[in-house]
Design a protein around this motif. Structure first.
Motif, PDB file in Angstrom:
ATOM      1  N   LYS A 210      47.033  41.172  38.645  1.00 43.83           N
ATOM      2  CA  LYS A 210      46.081  40.204  39.452  1.00 43.83           C
ATOM      3  C   LYS A 210      45.716  40.810  40.801  1.00 43.83           C
ATOM      4  CE  LYS A 210      47.264  35.764  37.547  1.00 43.83           C
ATOM      5  NZ  LYS A 210      47.862  36.274  36.307  1.00 43.83           N
TER       6      LYS A 210
ATOM      7  N   ARG B  91      44.831  43.980  41.223  1.00 35.30           N
ATOM      8  CA  ARG B  91      43.966  44.954  40.717  1.00 35.30           C
ATOM      9  C   ARG B  91      42.697  44.268  40.481  1.00 35.30           C
ATOM     10  NH1 ARG B  91      46.868  47.915  36.025  1.00 35.30           N
ATOM     11  NH2 ARG B  91      44.497  48.500  35.678  1.00 35.30           N
ATOM     12  N   LYS B  92      42.770  43.173  39.752  1.00 37.27           N
ATOM     13  CA  LYS B  92      41.678  42.353  39.347  1.00 37.27           C
ATOM     14  C   LYS B  92      42.104  40.965  38.884  1.00 37.27           C
ATOM     15  CE  LYS B  92      37.678  42.756  36.147  1.00 37.27           C
ATOM     16  NZ  LYS B  92      37.076  43.633  35.001  1.00 37.27           N
TER      17      LYS B  92
ATOM     18  N   SER C   6      41.138  38.612  36.878  1.00 40.39           N
ATOM     19  CA  SER C   6      41.043  38.401  35.728  1.00 40.39           C
ATOM     20  C   SER C   6      42.113  38.783  34.929  1.00 40.39           C
ATOM     21  CB  SER C   6      39.697  38.446  34.918  1.00 40.39           C
ATOM     22  OG  SER C   6      39.528  40.085  34.850  1.00 40.39           O
TER      23      SER C   6
END
Length: 203
Positions: free
Chosen positions: A155, A157-158, A160
């Protein structure tokens, strides 16, 4: 040169435990589609031990060159050339006896996971298995501290990304006429989820 090939240490560690499950659940013949073949280490190993099956590797377009280099060097005649697959777009394969995927559901956004299950249901033969490997939550809970930390890292890192819950995946499969047939614990807090396409209802 071998050193130019993409390499993932985790693939070397988990390819044999995954293979042992696939040897039990895959059909005796037909085409097996792999979603997200990555470095190709898994598929080279699986196809060498299950050469009676026809293997179709896939990846996102930017990862295809490295994947194909490994296949050209190490894969046998039962492995087809790698193809681009974006789960949210038109799929390049229209029919498969089985579908496998490793460590993809937590990298995809949830909408992409929905697209993956929809695409699998569209191409999978009746009675065929969809084998999904990776870390999964159970009833909304992490199964280990390491998985919880991994989820935080994803999470970060990204937003979604994230470890998916088995219950939610089972509901998603059910809406696509697939049932969770087996949930198999594997090393390093990973699992193999084996979904089976309903043999009486087409998706």
């Amino acid at each position: 040169m071998e050193q130019d090939l993409p390499f993932a240490p985790a693939c070397e560690r988990n390819k044999q435990p995954i293979l042992e499950v696939l040897q039990r659940v895959l059909p005796q013949s037909g085409l097996v589609l792999e979603i997200g073949s990555g470095t190709g280490q898994h598929l080279v190993h699986f196809s060498a031990h299950l050469p009676q099956l026809l293997w179709q590797p896939t990846e996102q377009v930017e990862n295809l060159p490295g994947l194909q280099r490994r296949l050209d060097m190490e894969a046998g005649s039962s492995v087809l050339p790698a193809m681009e697959l974006n789960v949210a777009a038109a799929w390049p394969v229209i029919s498969a006896a089985a579908v496998i995927s490793a460590n993809t559901a937590h990298i995809m956004g949830w909408q992409e996971v929905i697209c993956m299950f929809g695409g699998v249901a569209n191409i999978l033969a009746e009675g065929g298995p969809f084998c999904l490997y990776g870390p999964f939550n159970q009833n909304g809970e992490f199964t280990s501290e390491s998985n919880q930390q991994f989820d935080r890292d994803l999470k970060w890192r990204k937003a979604s990304m994230g470890i998916r819950d088995v219950t939610e995946l089972e509901k998603l499969a059910g809406r696509r006429h697939m049932k969770l047939e087996q949930q198999i614990a594997l090393p390093a807090n990973n699992q193999m989820l084996v979904f089976r396409k309903d043999s009486e209802t087409s998706a």
